[in-house]
Design an enzyme around this catalytic site. Structure first.
Site, PDB file in Angstrom:
ATOM      1  N   ASP A   1       0.865  -1.174   0.000  1.00 11.72           N
ATOM      2  CA  ASP A   1       0.000   0.000   0.000  1.00 11.72           C
ATOM      3  C   ASP A   1       0.904   1.228   0.000  1.00 11.72           C
ATOM      4  OD1 ASP A   1      -1.933  -1.908   0.320  1.00 11.72           O
ATOM      5  OD2 ASP A   1      -2.696  -1.157   2.234  1.00 11.72           O
TER       6      ASP A   1
ATOM      7  N   ASP B   1     -15.364  -3.780   0.807  1.00  3.96           N
ATOM      8  CA  ASP B   1     -15.069  -3.702   2.242  1.00  3.96           C
ATOM      9  C   ASP B   1     -16.386  -3.849   2.990  1.00  3.96           C
ATOM     10  OD1 ASP B   1     -12.469  -3.164   1.523  1.00  3.96           O
ATOM     11  OD2 ASP B   1     -12.651  -0.998   1.816  1.00  3.96           O
TER      12      ASP B   1
END
EC number: 5.3.1.16
Length: 244
Positions: free
Chosen positions: A10, A132
């Protein structure tokens, strides 16, 4: 179905970072050595990696095209990447920059009709839908949106079925409560998704901490697992995960 381990990076402000439960205020930095880390993934035997543009995820406008191209050329890794994908042009640009597969997150919740059209245009193997989710008090898997401050009208189950019926192949699902916590993936969630949409290739994301978690994902019939913090902090060695 083959099983793929996706070592993950990330990126925020040019640095490798991890967020706790997606919270930008709870960030751990691991340095700016993005390409060497990607090369280490390839040297360990990885075929794929997962690359996230956290700056774009917040503000829109994918910023890692140069980094993506460099990784793909230098390492030979197939890169699954996303962050801030808002338009058809974004998808095309990221694919042109060298991505093997583009990850679409919040837009896949907000505008599923548009994204279904992209599945047909670009090919289902070139796109991954990332959802998510958080379980509510009634046991329903909801889809938080707008920085997880609101809840989408559709539930995880409804959207997963809708995409499965529209030709989606790759679904990456993260239990927000487990993300970055090294508490183990929520395998009950993935068993539920596998039973609900057996035609989907489900990727496990969030909470993986050891080889047992990788083995559990594989045994559950999932298509892959994304490994982030566990690799960065040495709780898990990539070579062992790949051999699992």
């Amino acid at each position: 179905m083959s099983f793929t381990v996706y070592p993950a990076l990330d990126i925020r402000n040019g640095r490798v970072v991890r967020l706790l439960q997606g919270d930008y205020a709870r960030e751990t930095q691991y340095g700016d050595d993005v390409l060497p880390r990607a090369q280490a993934f390839a040297d360990a035997g990885a075929q794929w990696m997962h690359l996230v543009d956290l700056d774009a995820a917040k503000a829109g406008g994918y910023t890692l095209a140069g980094t993506l191209g460099e990784i793909a050329r230098a390492t030979g890794l197939r890169v699954q990447t996303g962050g801030g994908v808002r338009s058809r042009e974004d998808v095309a640009r990221i694919l042109d920059a060298g991505a093997a597969r583009v990850v679409i997150g919040s837009l896949a919740v907000r505008n599923s009709e548009m994204v279904v059209g992209w599945l047909q245009e670009f090919g289902a193997d070139r796109l991954t839908i990332a959802l998510d989710t958080r379980q509510d008090a009634n046991g329903i898997w909801q889809l938080p949106v707008h920085g997880w401050t609101e809840t989408a009208d559709a539930t995880l189950d409804q959207l997963a079925v809708r995409y499965a019926q529209s030709g989606l192949q790759h679904l990456l699902c993260t239990d927000i409560a487990r993300d970055g916590m090294l508490s183990g993936p929520n395998m009950a969630l993935y068993a539920h998704l596998r039973a609900l949409t057996p035609q989907l290739q489900v990727q496990v994301s969030g909470g993986a901490r050891n080889l047992a978690d990788v083995a559990a994902a594989k045994a559950a019939g999932c298509a892959g697992i994304v490994l982030g913090k566990a690799l960065l902090e040495g709780h898990l060695h990539l070579e062992e995960a790949l051999a699992c």
